[in-house]
Design a protein around this motif. Structure first.
Motif, PDB file in Angstrom:
ATOM      1  N   ARG A  55      14.105  -3.898   3.394  1.00 26.70           N
ATOM      2  CA  ARG A  55      14.548  -4.790   2.316  1.00 26.70           C
ATOM      3  C   ARG A  55      13.369  -5.229   1.446  1.00 26.70           C
ATOM      4  O   ARG A  55      13.480  -5.307   0.212  1.00 26.70           O
ATOM      5  CB  ARG A  55      15.268  -6.005   2.909  1.00 26.70           C
ATOM      6  CG  ARG A  55      16.627  -5.681   3.511  1.00 26.70           C
ATOM      7  CD  ARG A  55      17.402  -6.949   3.804  1.00 26.70           C
ATOM      8  NE  ARG A  55      16.731  -7.797   4.779  1.00 26.70           N
ATOM      9  CZ  ARG A  55      16.909  -7.718   6.096  1.00 26.70           C
ATOM     10  NH1 ARG A  55      17.739  -6.805   6.590  1.00 26.70           N
ATOM     11  NH2 ARG A  55      16.278  -8.529   6.915  1.00 26.70           N
ATOM     12  N   LYS A  56      12.247  -5.542   2.082  1.00 26.08           N
ATOM     13  CA  LYS A  56      11.065  -5.955   1.320  1.00 26.08           C
ATOM     14  C   LYS A  56      10.545  -4.811   0.453  1.00 26.08           C
ATOM     15  O   LYS A  56      10.150  -5.002  -0.708  1.00 26.08           O
ATOM     16  CB  LYS A  56       9.974  -6.439   2.268  1.00 26.08           C
ATOM     17  CG  LYS A  56      10.295  -7.751   2.951  1.00 26.08           C
ATOM     18  CD  LYS A  56       9.139  -8.181   3.846  1.00 26.08           C
ATOM     19  CE  LYS A  56       9.438  -9.513   4.513  1.00 26.08           C
ATOM     20  NZ  LYS A  56       8.343  -9.943   5.414  1.00 26.08           N
ATOM     21  N   LEU A  57      10.523  -3.594   1.031  1.00 20.32           N
ATOM     22  CA  LEU A  57      10.039  -2.444   0.279  1.00 20.32           C
ATOM     23  C   LEU A  57      10.964  -2.160  -0.926  1.00 20.32           C
ATOM     24  O   LEU A  57      10.480  -1.838  -2.029  1.00 20.32           O
ATOM     25  CB  LEU A  57       9.970  -1.222   1.193  1.00 20.32           C
ATOM     26  CG  LEU A  57       9.517   0.081   0.535  1.00 20.32           C
ATOM     27  CD1 LEU A  57       8.089  -0.068   0.013  1.00 20.32           C
ATOM     28  CD2 LEU A  57       9.595   1.246   1.526  1.00 20.32           C
ATOM     29  N   ALA A  58      12.270  -2.303  -0.707  1.00 18.56           N
ATOM     30  CA  ALA A  58      13.202  -2.086  -1.813  1.00 18.56           C
ATOM     31  C   ALA A  58      12.946  -3.067  -2.944  1.00 18.56           C
ATOM     32  O   ALA A  58      12.998  -2.704  -4.127  1.00 18.56           O
ATOM     33  CB  ALA A  58      14.637  -2.220  -1.297  1.00 18.56           C
ATOM     34  N   ASP A  97      10.818  -4.013  -8.350  1.00 18.67           N
ATOM     35  CA  ASP A  97       9.990  -4.751  -9.299  1.00 18.67           C
ATOM     36  C   ASP A  97       9.109  -3.810 -10.121  1.00 18.67           C
ATOM     37  O   ASP A  97       8.683  -4.160 -11.239  1.00 18.67           O
ATOM     38  CB  ASP A  97       9.114  -5.772  -8.560  1.00 18.67           C
ATOM     39  CG  ASP A  97       9.938  -6.895  -7.942  1.00 18.67           C
ATOM     40  OD1 ASP A  97      11.084  -7.092  -8.397  1.00 18.67           O
ATOM     41  OD2 ASP A  97       9.440  -7.550  -7.000  1.00 18.67           O
ATOM     42  N   GLN A  98       8.795  -2.630  -9.599  1.00 16.12           N
ATOM     43  CA  GLN A  98       7.944  -1.664 -10.285  1.00 16.12           C
ATOM     44  C   GLN A  98       8.766  -0.588 -10.998  1.00 16.12           C
ATOM     45  O   GLN A  98       8.216   0.464 -11.369  1.00 16.12           O
ATOM     46  CB  GLN A  98       6.982  -1.017  -9.286  1.00 16.12           C
ATOM     47  CG  GLN A  98       6.052  -1.995  -8.606  1.00 16.12           C
ATOM     48  CD  GLN A  98       5.153  -2.720  -9.584  1.00 16.12           C
ATOM     49  OE1 GLN A  98       4.667  -2.136 -10.577  1.00 16.12           O
ATOM     50  NE2 GLN A  98       4.927  -4.013  -9.319  1.00 16.12           N
ATOM     51  N   ASN A  99      10.070  -0.827 -11.145  1.00 16.56           N
ATOM     52  CA  ASN A  99      10.956   0.101 -11.849  1.00 16.56           C
ATOM     53  C   ASN A  99      10.996   1.483 -11.207  1.00 16.56           C
ATOM     54  O   ASN A  99      11.120   2.506 -11.889  1.00 16.56           O
ATOM     55  CB  ASN A  99      10.549   0.224 -13.326  1.00 16.56           C
ATOM     56  CG  ASN A  99      10.698  -1.088 -14.075  1.00 16.56           C
ATOM     57  OD1 ASN A  99      11.678  -1.817 -13.866  1.00 16.56           O
ATOM     58  ND2 ASN A  99       9.736  -1.390 -14.928  1.00 16.56           N
ATOM     59  N   PHE A 100      10.859   1.505  -9.908  1.00 19.51           N
ATOM     60  CA  PHE A 100      10.987   2.765  -9.178  1.00 19.51           C
ATOM     61  C   PHE A 100      12.465   3.145  -9.148  1.00 19.51           C
ATOM     62  O   PHE A 100      13.332   2.276  -8.986  1.00 19.51           O
ATOM     63  CB  PHE A 100      10.444   2.585  -7.753  1.00 19.51           C
ATOM     64  CG  PHE A 100      10.250   3.862  -6.996  1.00 19.51           C
ATOM     65  CD1 PHE A 100       9.072   4.581  -7.117  1.00 19.51           C
ATOM     66  CD2 PHE A 100      11.255   4.364  -6.175  1.00 19.51           C
ATOM     67  CE1 PHE A 100       8.882   5.754  -6.411  1.00 19.51           C
ATOM     68  CE2 PHE A 100      11.075   5.542  -5.476  1.00 19.51           C
ATOM     69  CZ  PHE A 100       9.889   6.249  -5.589  1.00 19.51           C
ATOM     70  N   PRO A 101      12.770   4.403  -9.263  1.00 15.23           N
ATOM     71  CA  PRO A 101      14.185   4.808  -9.269  1.00 15.23           C
ATOM     72  C   PRO A 101      14.893   4.377  -8.002  1.00 15.23           C
ATOM     73  O   PRO A 101      14.286   4.239  -6.934  1.00 15.23           O
ATOM     74  CB  PRO A 101      14.107   6.341  -9.380  1.00 15.23           C
ATOM     75  CG  PRO A 101      12.765   6.621  -9.962  1.00 15.23           C
ATOM     76  CD  PRO A 101      11.858   5.542  -9.472  1.00 15.23           C
ATOM     77  N   ALA A 103       0.833  -1.205   0.000  1.00 15.08           N
ATOM     78  CA  ALA A 103       0.000   0.000   0.000  1.00 15.08           C
ATOM     79  C   ALA A 103       0.865   1.251   0.000  1.00 15.08           C
ATOM     80  O   ALA A 103       0.587   2.223  -0.731  1.00 15.08           O
ATOM     81  CB  ALA A 103      -0.930  -0.019   1.209  1.00 15.08           C
ATOM     82  N   ALA A 104       1.917   1.249   0.845  1.00 17.18           N
ATOM     83  CA  ALA A 104       2.814   2.403   0.874  1.00 17.18           C
ATOM     84  C   ALA A 104       3.542   2.569  -0.461  1.00 17.18           C
ATOM     85  O   ALA A 104       3.710   3.698  -0.977  1.00 17.18           O
ATOM     86  CB  ALA A 104       3.819   2.238   2.014  1.00 17.18           C
ATOM     87  N   ALA A 105       3.989   1.472  -1.069  1.00 20.37           N
ATOM     88  CA  ALA A 105       4.679   1.538  -2.355  1.00 20.37           C
ATOM     89  C   ALA A 105       3.759   2.074  -3.441  1.00 20.37           C
ATOM     90  O   ALA A 105       4.181   2.862  -4.317  1.00 20.37           O
ATOM     91  CB  ALA A 105       5.208   0.154  -2.733  1.00 20.37           C
ATOM     92  N   PHE A 106       2.483   1.671  -3.387  1.00 12.61           N
ATOM     93  CA  PHE A 106       1.525   2.170  -4.390  1.00 12.61           C
ATOM     94  C   PHE A 106       1.388   3.682  -4.302  1.00 12.61           C
ATOM     95  O   PHE A 106       1.358   4.383  -5.325  1.00 12.61           O
ATOM     96  CB  PHE A 106       0.172   1.489  -4.183  1.00 12.61           C
ATOM     97  CG  PHE A 106      -0.917   2.087  -5.007  1.00 12.61           C
ATOM     98  CD1 PHE A 106      -1.015   1.830  -6.371  1.00 12.61           C
ATOM     99  CD2 PHE A 106      -1.863   2.937  -4.430  1.00 12.61           C
ATOM    100  CE1 PHE A 106      -2.020   2.378  -7.131  1.00 12.61           C
ATOM    101  CE2 PHE A 106      -2.861   3.495  -5.191  1.00 12.61           C
ATOM    102  CZ  PHE A 106      -2.954   3.220  -6.543  1.00 12.61           C
ATOM    103  N   ARG A 107       1.325   4.190  -3.080  1.00 10.25           N
ATOM    104  CA  ARG A 107       1.194   5.636  -2.923  1.00 10.25           C
ATOM    105  C   ARG A 107       2.437   6.353  -3.458  1.00 10.25           C
ATOM    106  O   ARG A 107       2.340   7.409  -4.105  1.00 10.25           O
ATOM    107  CB  ARG A 107       0.976   5.982  -1.451  1.00 10.25           C
ATOM    108  CG  ARG A 107      -0.320   5.417  -0.888  1.00 10.25           C
ATOM    109  CD  ARG A 107      -0.524   5.819   0.560  1.00 10.25           C
ATOM    110  NE  ARG A 107      -1.710   5.166   1.114  1.00 10.25           N
ATOM    111  CZ  ARG A 107      -2.179   5.390   2.338  1.00 10.25           C
ATOM    112  NH1 ARG A 107      -1.537   6.243   3.123  1.00 10.25           N
ATOM    113  NH2 ARG A 107      -3.253   4.771   2.764  1.00 10.25           N
ATOM    114  N   LEU A 108       3.593   5.801  -3.161  1.00  9.71           N
ATOM    115  CA  LEU A 108       4.832   6.442  -3.604  1.00  9.71           C
ATOM    116  C   LEU A 108       4.954   6.392  -5.130  1.00  9.71           C
ATOM    117  O   LEU A 108       5.356   7.383  -5.776  1.00  9.71           O
ATOM    118  CB  LEU A 108       6.031   5.758  -2.953  1.00  9.71           C
ATOM    119  CG  LEU A 108       6.149   5.934  -1.434  1.00  9.71           C
ATOM    120  CD1 LEU A 108       7.247   5.029  -0.884  1.00  9.71           C
ATOM    121  CD2 LEU A 108       6.412   7.396  -1.065  1.00  9.71           C
ATOM    122  N   ILE A 109       4.627   5.243  -5.722  1.00  9.43           N
ATOM    123  CA  ILE A 109       4.726   5.114  -7.180  1.00  9.43           C
ATOM    124  C   ILE A 109       3.725   6.031  -7.865  1.00  9.43           C
ATOM    125  O   ILE A 109       4.030   6.694  -8.875  1.00  9.43           O
ATOM    126  CB  ILE A 109       4.510   3.647  -7.594  1.00  9.43           C
ATOM    127  CG1 ILE A 109       5.652   2.773  -7.065  1.00  9.43           C
ATOM    128  CG2 ILE A 109       4.398   3.515  -9.106  1.00  9.43           C
ATOM    129  CD1 ILE A 109       5.414   1.298  -7.230  1.00  9.43           C
TER     130      ILE A 109
END
Length: 464
Positions: free
Chosen positions: A94-97, A102-106, A38-44
């Protein structure tokens, strides 16, 4: 049954505990991954443009500047919003990284911490603002402040600004523990209940058989035998026990018939001898012969009594033990014997007076024979009545005390009638005590310098 249920409960608790730990860890890991996603989705989503995610959260009826009903705005900060004293979650980082990669985040620097909503300034301000704008949130503000908050800060390597996403949700323990507890309780109720029913089917006939064995140990009577019940093994056990009881009762009946015949066949010629010795002219010789006959009769009576003590014919009677002890002492006092009645408490209990008189006479007679004096006292100790007979004799060697209550065992190895009979008095007294569920204990009395000053016979009778 209680021990079996306790063992099953303990084993179930161990297995269920291990299972609960594994389930909890698996679900918690899945739960944390969901929060990180959920946090990664918001950041992406925020990479599409500053404020894009926050604008998507807003509702049309909420004016610009209002607080979205779910989640929190993605915050932009020049400094990392992580205090130096806070513990970062390296595993979550580590999991968030991995998720962002995987989503090609910088490539970015990451920081993940756990807080409560009330401990985070942004989340706290947003919650208070929501409570002012929405009536439905006003009553829940205090509870929300205690909720778990995951704070994720990301700074792309080519930028100076941190993007901070916050994900609020109740703690995993609050979500997972309650179902596990309920599951454990249901398993306990079902499994322990089933085991209890099975054990009850086994233990009920076993308890009945135990009671039957205890009754048979007191009165060797084959009447009232149990009907076979329970599982097949228990039924076979009850049938075998009933057969054993029948054989034991038959043997005891034969023994009683044999003893009656022996008593009759021996006492009849002894009675005839008493008559015949009257024709003996020498008085001293006649007296010795009469004494010998009396000694044989007493020994015969002791042997018959010892053989029959396990199957008394007279029933238990409610008796005042203090009065019975006093009456036995008076008998010896009337004969001029040195017997004293010491401290005595009034105790009423169920016993067989005739047999207990016999035991007391044997113990007092033994004290007079070897110690010249006897002091008798009665007291109450716990659930037992204690009769003490003290003498001033030489006592018994410690290694021989236990053997002295065996039949035909005497302190004087000779058969001199002046110092005792055949050695059956103590054995008969012990058998009578056992018959009442009590015990006979012998112990030497010692003086201050460790010398033996007498023997104490302790007759214990349970008070039921």
């Amino acid at each position: 049954m209680g021990q079996m249920l306790l063992a099953v409960a303990a084993a179930l608790l161990l297995v269920q505990g291990l299972g609960a730990v594994l389930i909890y860890r698996a679900q918690r890991e899945s739960y944390e991954v969901g929060m990180l996603n959920a946090a990664a989705f918001r950041l992406i989503a925020e990479t599409r443009g500053p404020g894009w995610y926050s604008r998507r959260l807003r509702r049309p009826d909420v004016p610009f500047g209002g607080i979205p009903p779910r989640g929190f705005d993605v915050e932009y900060s020049a400094a990392a919003p992580i205090a130096a004293s806070e513990a970062r979650d390296s595993r979550a980082e580590r999991k968030l990284a991995q998720i962002l990669n995987d989503q090609n985040f910088p490539k970015a620097e990451l920081a993940v911490v756990h807080r409560s909503v009330g401990a985070d300034p942004v989340a706290r301000a947003a919650t208070l603002a929501r409570s002012r704008h929405h009536r439905w949130a006003q009553g829940k503000t205090r509870d929300v402040m205690d909720n778990h908050l995951l704070v994720v800060a990301v700074r792309p390597l080519q930028q100076e600004t941190w993007m901070v996403a916050r994900v609020r949700t109740p703690r995993a323990v609050n979500i997972l523990v309650t179902p596990l507890i309920l599951q454990t309780l249901v398993i306990y109720i079902v499994l322990v209940g089933a085991v209890a029913l099975i054990l009850r089917r086994i233990t009920r006939p076993l308890a009945a058989l135990t009671n039957r064995v205890e009754r048979f140990a007191v009165r060797q009577d084959a009447d009232g035998q149990l009907a076979p019940s329970g599982p097949d093994d228990m039924r076979r056990l009850i049938v075998a026990h009933n057969a054993m009881e029948g054989r034991i009762a038959a043997m005891l009946d034969e023994k009683d018939v044999m003893l009656g015949a022996i008593g009759h066949d021996l006492k009849t010629p002894l009675a005839a001898l008493r008559v015949r010795i009257e024709s003996v002219q020498d008085e001293s010789e006649r007296a010795r012969m009469a004494a010998t006959i009396e000694d044989i009769v007493r020994t015969l009576d002791d042997i018959l009594s010892l053989a029959r003590v396990g199957r008394p014919g007279d029933p238990l009677e409610r008796t005042e033990l203090s009065a019975l002890v006093a009456s036995v002492v008076e008998e010896y006092e009337d004969m001029g014997e040195a017997v004293e009645l010491g401290e005595s408490e009034r105790i009423v209990l169920e016993l067989r007076p005739t047999w207990l008189r016999r035991a007391l006479r044997n113990l007092i007679g033994n004290a007079l024979r070897y110690g010249q004096r006897a002091r008798v006292s009665l007291r109450h100790e716990g659930s037992r009545a204690i009769v003490l007979i003290d003498d001033d004799g030489p006592g018994i060697p410690e290694d021989e005390i236990e053997a002295m209550t065996n039949p035909f065992t005497r302190g004087d190895p000779s058969r001199n009638t002046a110092t005792g009979g055949a050695g059956l008095g103590l054995a008969l007294a012990r058998a009578i005590a056992d018959q009442h569920g009590g015990a006979l204990r012998l112990s030497n009395r010692l003086s201050g310098d460790g010398k033996t000053v007498g023997l104490t016979a302790r007759l214990e009778i349970p008070i039921t």
